[in-house]
Design an enzyme around this catalytic site. Sequence first.
Site, PDB file in Angstrom:
ATOM      1  N   GLU A 160      42.008  39.106  44.475  1.00 26.27           N
ATOM      2  CA  GLU A 160      41.234  40.785  44.429  1.00 26.27           C
ATOM      3  C   GLU A 160      41.860  41.204  45.560  1.00 26.27           C
ATOM      4  OE1 GLU A 160      37.328  39.042  44.062  1.00 26.27           O
ATOM      5  OE2 GLU A 160      38.034  37.860  42.276  1.00 26.27           O
ATOM      6  N   ASP A 211      42.969  41.759  41.084  1.00 25.22           N
ATOM      7  CA  ASP A 211      42.020  42.408  40.812  1.00 25.22           C
ATOM      8  C   ASP A 211      41.160  43.195  41.615  1.00 25.22           C
ATOM      9  OD1 ASP A 211      40.132  43.334  39.744  1.00 25.22           O
ATOM     10  OD2 ASP A 211      39.388  40.838  39.106  1.00 25.22           O
TER      11      ASP A 211
END
Length: 411
Positions: free
Chosen positions: A194, A223
């Site tokens: 992420e 992400d």
Amino acid sequence: MPPQQVNTVTGRTFPVAMRKPESELEQLQKQHLHRVLGHARTGNKGEFTSPSDCLLNFSSNDYLGLAKSPELKSAAIAAIEKFGVGSAASRMLCGGSSAHRDLESKAAEFFGTEAALYFASGYSAAVGTLVAIIKKGDTVILDKRCHACLIDGARLSGATIRVFPHNNLEKLERLLMSTCEESPDDSRVVIITESVFSMDGDTSPLPGIIDLKTRFGALLLVDEAHALGVLGPCGRGLSHQTGKSESVDFLMATFGKAAGSAGGVVAASSQWIDLIVNKARSFIYSTAPPHAQAAAALAGLRIIESATGDHRREILTGNVALLCKQLEIQMPVAAIVPLILGEETSALEASAALQDAGITVPAIRYPTVARGSARLRISLSAAHSEKDIHMLASNLGHLISTGKLALAGNP
Ligand SMILES: *Cc1c(COP(=O)(O)O)cnc(C)c1O
């Protein structure tokens, strides 16, 4: 013999030992891990629907305060007038409209990729994309603190899953080394991380990860859920901030956070997107998201990259700085401030005490975070005023000075 019951059709007996939901609910309650849905919230600082409550909301991911903005509202209303409410079918069966296609072209331009695909949620974007790009025989290498949707997608794909400790580049390198030695030549290796971690608020060491993925010829999915609209030039996220976004094969994000609407997106090369369209089951076998949701997401993206977006990011950064100064803690890069308390009960009690003072800060517990690292998760927004921040800080200060809130250190 377990208790038996008679099947009234066949007359045969069968055991009735099937687990009842009560047993699991009791277990959750005993461990202080039982969750109850709160009242519906109307927005970032919005009132709860319960009659007398009007709570100051620090649990929202609407970082720029766009969810209630007139621009997003009118974009959604115009799309409803033009296309109706429901999309009536999967995109594959003509359920989409120009609202979906316009959003996808804008998202591709925004992220600097050839193409992008819009999903009903970030969750389904993650699951759909991973199922489409990897299968049994391939390997996924995930950061230990990756979001549930990335883990679920990896599991569903059937690929081998390997996990590296949070942000640990040495361990990632070792995993890549052993994976590349063992894997057949044509198999895929995908690193997943992420940009801003949702429960810790810290960032991943993207330049180091990009260096490794390049050296080992692996693919990389990032992400950007909590970085879109918040970090990078024009709010394009952490990948763009590092200046190496072209090395990220799959940029994923949700429009449900800073973009003020809903739905997920994956941006990649045209060939990858073509493959995802053909193989992402959560995309193919699901009704297209409402036109209004896509239109509002597009309006959100346009604001994010505009001067108004820059202005809101400045206010947001000012709010984060003000809170951290008041609490005398280090300032995070994005808009999430975790206060780690340890015990589940400590986090629940602190959250309840703030609730009594008219402030919503959620207690985050296992399995969302590791056991023993329960926390208050404060998310800030450009929609908060300085007065709101002072109010939160003084209440937190009061809990600390009365011993009701003892910080257990950084994650
Ligand atoms: C919120 C979130 C998602 C899911 O996005 P939704 O649109 O809410 O389904 C995915 N990844 C991360 C890191 C998130 O925080």
